[in-house]
Write an enzyme that holds these catalytic residues in place. Structure first.
Site, PDB file in Angstrom:
ATOM      1  N   GLU A  32       0.839  -1.206   0.000  1.00  0.00           N
ATOM      2  CA  GLU A  32       0.000   0.000   0.000  1.00  0.00           C
ATOM      3  C   GLU A  32       0.872   1.254   0.000  1.00  0.00           C
ATOM      4  OE1 GLU A  32      -2.756   1.378  -0.278  1.00  0.00           O
ATOM      5  OE2 GLU A  32      -4.419   0.011   0.128  1.00  0.00           O
TER       6      GLU A  32
ATOM      7  N   ASN B  18     -10.232   5.722   2.301  1.00  0.00           N
ATOM      8  CA  ASN B  18      -9.255   5.423   1.257  1.00  0.00           C
ATOM      9  C   ASN B  18      -9.215   6.542   0.224  1.00  0.00           C
ATOM     10  OD1 ASN B  18      -7.339   3.420   0.537  1.00  0.00           O
ATOM     11  ND2 ASN B  18      -8.873   1.823   0.832  1.00  0.00           N
TER      12      ASN B  18
ATOM     13  N   ASP C  58      -9.854   1.840  -4.269  1.00  0.00           N
ATOM     14  CA  ASP C  58      -8.880   1.781  -3.184  1.00  0.00           C
ATOM     15  C   ASP C  58      -8.028   3.048  -3.239  1.00  0.00           C
ATOM     16  OD1 ASP C  58      -6.875   0.867  -1.296  1.00  0.00           O
ATOM     17  OD2 ASP C  58      -7.412  -1.190  -1.764  1.00  0.00           O
TER      18      ASP C  58
END
Length: 293
Positions: free
Chosen positions: A15, A145, A198
């Site tokens: 991430e 997000n 995301d």
């Protein structure tokens, strides 16, 4: 244009890729692997810094160190990833909540959200951290997000992944206030995939790029919400995009492999790796956290 493997790292939950123009290096985290990665594309050098806690996101500071959101709170790690100062506790129940996605705004504030891990109560929030402390900007979320800003810093984008939605706010970079929440995009799940928005980034033309978790692709939207393009990713679960390279025309995409089935990992063996492709429109340089703001 197509994505290929840039770094075959196979993170559990890669991430928050972020390009440090001073170091000409890409940093990204592995949340479940509790690690901060540094990758230098020119030399291929790859270093892994072990974290004592689940690290959800990072932002850059002026001296080459970081601000970061962990399960436990917001911290200031040094350039080697060692946590030096805790700025704020995670105010939620840390047994079921951790800090997730975040980004520094143009003025130097850190916007960072949480994830409601059971995803059953809408208990997650988007927060702003500056010298006034931790302040709530949005609530009632499942997974905060997709934080990104327009080139002039006056528009804030933010997604709530499990609800398949991306929101847009008017943002005051002088005060760090978000108002006039409007729907930017809503994705429709398909029978064959559950692609949902995301992590994200905005390019120099003001277009919003988002990774679709469980969607196997990334998308580019115009600032008015029109879908302009999408590109397949060699992983079912891309997690976030960023722009890097000396000209900011290399798009990097992190991905996940934790919790994926054996069949899926056979079909997508590079799940968890870092992918890249060249793009025509450059990204925006990352802002750096300023504790005086």
């Amino acid at each position: 244009m197509s994505l290929s493997v840039a770094l075959d790292v196979r993170a559990e939950l890669g991430e928050c890729p972020i390009w440090d123009a001073d170091e000409q290096a890409l940093f990204f985290v592995d949340i479940k692997g509790r690690a901060l990665h540094r990758y230098r594309p020119d030399s291929g050098e790859h270093a892994v810094m072990t974290m004592p806690d689940e690290i959800g996101c990072i932002g850059l500071r002026k001296d080459g160190s970081f601000i970061a959101g962990f399960r436990s709170g917001v911290w200031l790690p040094d350039s080697q990833g060692n946590r030096e100062t805790k700025l704020a506790d995670n105010p939620e129940d840390q047994r079921t909540s951790r800090f997730n996605d975040g980004r520094v705004d143009l003025a130097g504030r850190f916007l960072v959200g949480t994830i409601d891990e059971p995803k059953d109560g809408g208990k997650a929030h988007l927060y702003r951290y500056d010298r006034r402390g931790l302040v709530t900007l949005a609530s009632g979320l499942l997974t905060s997000n997709g934080v990104a800003f327009s080139p002039d810093g006056r528009m804030l984008y933010h997604s709530d992944t499990p609800t398949f939605t991306v929101w847009r706010y008017a943002y005051d970079p002088a005060r760090g206030e978000a108002t006039d929440k409007t729907l930017f995009a809503r994705l429709e799940p398909a029978k064959t995939h559950q692609g949902r928005p995301d992590g994200a980034a905005v390019d120099a033309e003001g277009c919003y790029w988002t990774a679709l978790f469980e969607g196997g692709r990334i998308q580019r939207y115009a600032s008015d919400g029109r879908l302009l393009a999408e590109y397949p990713v060699p992983a079912r679960c891309p997690t976030m995009v960023c722009f890097g390279g000396a000209d900011l025309k290399t798009l990097y995409v992190t991905s996940a492999r934790t919790g994926r089935s054996g069949d899926e990992l056979t079909a997508f063996p590079h799940s968890g790796s870092l992918f890249s492709m060249r793009v025509d429109v450059p990204g925006l340089p990352e802002s750096r956290f300023d504790p005086s703001v």
